[in-house]
Scaffold this active site. Structure first.
Site, PDB file in Angstrom:
ATOM      1  N   HIS A 259       9.485   9.493  18.887  1.00  5.74           N
ATOM      2  CA  HIS A 259       8.066   9.564  19.271  1.00  5.74           C
ATOM      3  C   HIS A 259       7.249   8.387  18.738  1.00  5.74           C
ATOM      4  CE1 HIS A 259       7.436  11.668  15.302  1.00  5.74           C
ATOM      5  NE2 HIS A 259       6.308  10.989  15.357  1.00  5.74           N
TER       6      HIS A 259
ATOM      7  N   ASP B 249      14.689  13.549  18.437  1.00  3.92           N
ATOM      8  CA  ASP B 249      13.576  12.677  18.047  1.00  3.92           C
ATOM      9  C   ASP B 249      14.051  11.534  17.144  1.00  3.92           C
ATOM     10  OD1 ASP B 249      11.052  11.679  18.062  1.00  3.92           O
ATOM     11  OD2 ASP B 249      10.180  13.152  16.704  1.00  3.92           O
TER      12      ASP B 249
ATOM     13  N   SER C 252       5.926   9.139  10.025  1.00  4.25           N
ATOM     14  CA  SER C 252       6.993   9.441  10.978  1.00  4.25           C
ATOM     15  C   SER C 252       7.992   8.298  11.068  1.00  4.25           C
ATOM     16  CB  SER C 252       6.411   9.705  12.364  1.00  4.25           C
ATOM     17  OG  SER C 252       5.726  10.919  12.389  1.00  4.25           O
TER      18      SER C 252
END
Length: 406
Positions: free
Chosen positions: A47, A77, A153
């Site tokens: 992402h 992911d 992230s």
């Protein structure tokens, strides 16, 4: 711009000139896992880089590089990108073993929260094997209370020895001390598949399953298992003799604890492997031997993504297409351009619908024959800054087209 704000103007008939689509910047973290032949390979979250038109990587010494996507896997992911560092020496992390971590162990999260470069926080492992969070289709997260914020992230979650045990992936909005990381063992499998095959290879059983209740488990005298609700016709499960109503209690001599547990066991099995599966059927224990297949759609999805990056789609030349397009007899095989996206690099290069690509490559003296869609995708994946040369049949003319992202 909020839709209700646009609707206010449109309600009174006032033209609204703000663009509904626009470019924006995103921010995330990553870590170098491997250096090979002048390329540094970086693991991050899908992402973080998904839908990006340009990816910039900034290292701790301040140097900046343009990155290329090696591959990405939305189901976990996880994404793998690379930067050209040449002879420059860059440090790599050491990957740990996420199967050995325990609740209560101290961990360190490193990342770029809110643009605050190279921030380090610490905490403990709060839980392992978290699933059903609605984050990824394949859920098996490490939960931690180490401070994780937007921008973290893709960054590493390390043990106290500095070994990476997870990729920081998600937080619970408005909560404190609830961060989730993809286990590094899962990420390593994705990375190795992307490097070796250009896609992620996953085992497939072909069943719809659900967790069994405590009452059902007690009734059958078992600790855990999953109930088979439905069998996919023609799947490995169907061919192996599994039926609706079966309770799967063991997979490859390992107890099945839950739906997510069985899913992880299956996808980590190499396709073609024959696996013993212990079931309970009509109150009796049976052991079936099932040959695991490959999860369908992985190669197709990967191919569509690569083609979409260049802005066109193709299909293999069939007998019907040969007749409709009037393809000359000397051209036996190739792929037909079925769609060119307006404004794409393919359109800029002059590619048209109906063109037949029969050779392609980086070196004009050694072009590769293109007989299948897979052949073309493999060539496009070897893209260099000089672009890809396509040898194309258009009507009765043979053309050379250079398709470049630059």
């Amino acid at each position: 711009v909020p839709p209700e704000f646009r609707d206010f103007f449109e309600y009174f008939g006032i033209p609204f000139f703000f663009p509904r689509e626009f470019k924006t910047r995103s921010l995330g973290s990553g870590f170098i896992v491997k250096v090979d032949d002048g390329w540094a390979y970086i693991l991050t979250n899908n992402h973080v880089i998904d839908k990006a038109t340009k990816i910039k990587v900034k290292l701790s010494d301040g140097s900046t590089y343009t990155a290329k996507v090696v591959g990405k896997d939305p189901k976990t992911d996880v994404a793998l990108i690379k930067i050209k560092v040449g002879s420059k020496k860059v440090p790599t992390v050491e990957l740990g073993d996420s199967s050995k971590i325990k609740v209560g162990e101290f961990v360190i999260a490193i990342g770029n929260p809110y643009g605050l470069n190279w921030t380090v926080t610490h905490g403990i492992i709060s839980a392992v094997g978290r699933h059903g969070l609605g984050i990824n289709p394949i859920g098996n997260f490490i939960q931690t209370d180490a401070a994780i914020n937007p921008g973290n992230s893709g960054g590493p979650l390390c043990d106290i020895h500095g070994k990476v045990i997870g990729i920081n992936t998600a937080i619970v909005k408005n909560a404190q001390g609830l961060g989730f990381a993809v286990p590094i063992n899962l990420a390593k499998k994705v990375m190795n598949d992307l490097l070796k095959y250009g896609r992620v290879i996953r085992g497939w059983l072909g069943v719809y399953i659900q967790d069994i209740s405590k009452e059902i488990a007690e009734k059958f005298g078992i600790e855990s298992g999953v109930l088979v609700r439905k069998i996919v016709p023609g799947s490995p499960a169907s061919k192996g003799g599994l039926k609706e109503g079966d309770i799967i209690v063991e997979y490859n001599f390992q107890k099945v604890k839950s739906v997510s547990d069985l899913q992880l066991k299956v996808i980590n099995t190499k396709p073609g492997t024959v696996v013993p599966i212990k079931i309970i059927r009509d109150g009796r224990i049976k052991v079936l031997r099932v040959k695991i297949g490959e999860m369908p759609g992985t190669e197709t999805a990967m191919g569509e993504r690569v083609l979409k990056e260049f802005g066109f789609f193709v299909q293999e030349l069939t007998k019907d297409l040969r007749e409709r397009l009037g393809v000359p007899h000397w051209l036996k095989k190739g792929v037909v351009v079925t769609r060119v996206i307006p404004g794409s690099v393919a359109e800029d290069a002059g590619l048209r619908e109906g063109d037949i690509i029969f050779k392609a490559g980086n070196d004009p003296r050694n072009l590769r024959k293109i007989e299948t869609v897979k052949d073309l995708i493999e060539v496009l994946q070897e893209y260099s800054s000089s672009g890809i040369l396509l040898k194309v049949l258009r009507g009765e003319d043979v053309l050379y087209i250079v398709i470049s992202k630059e």
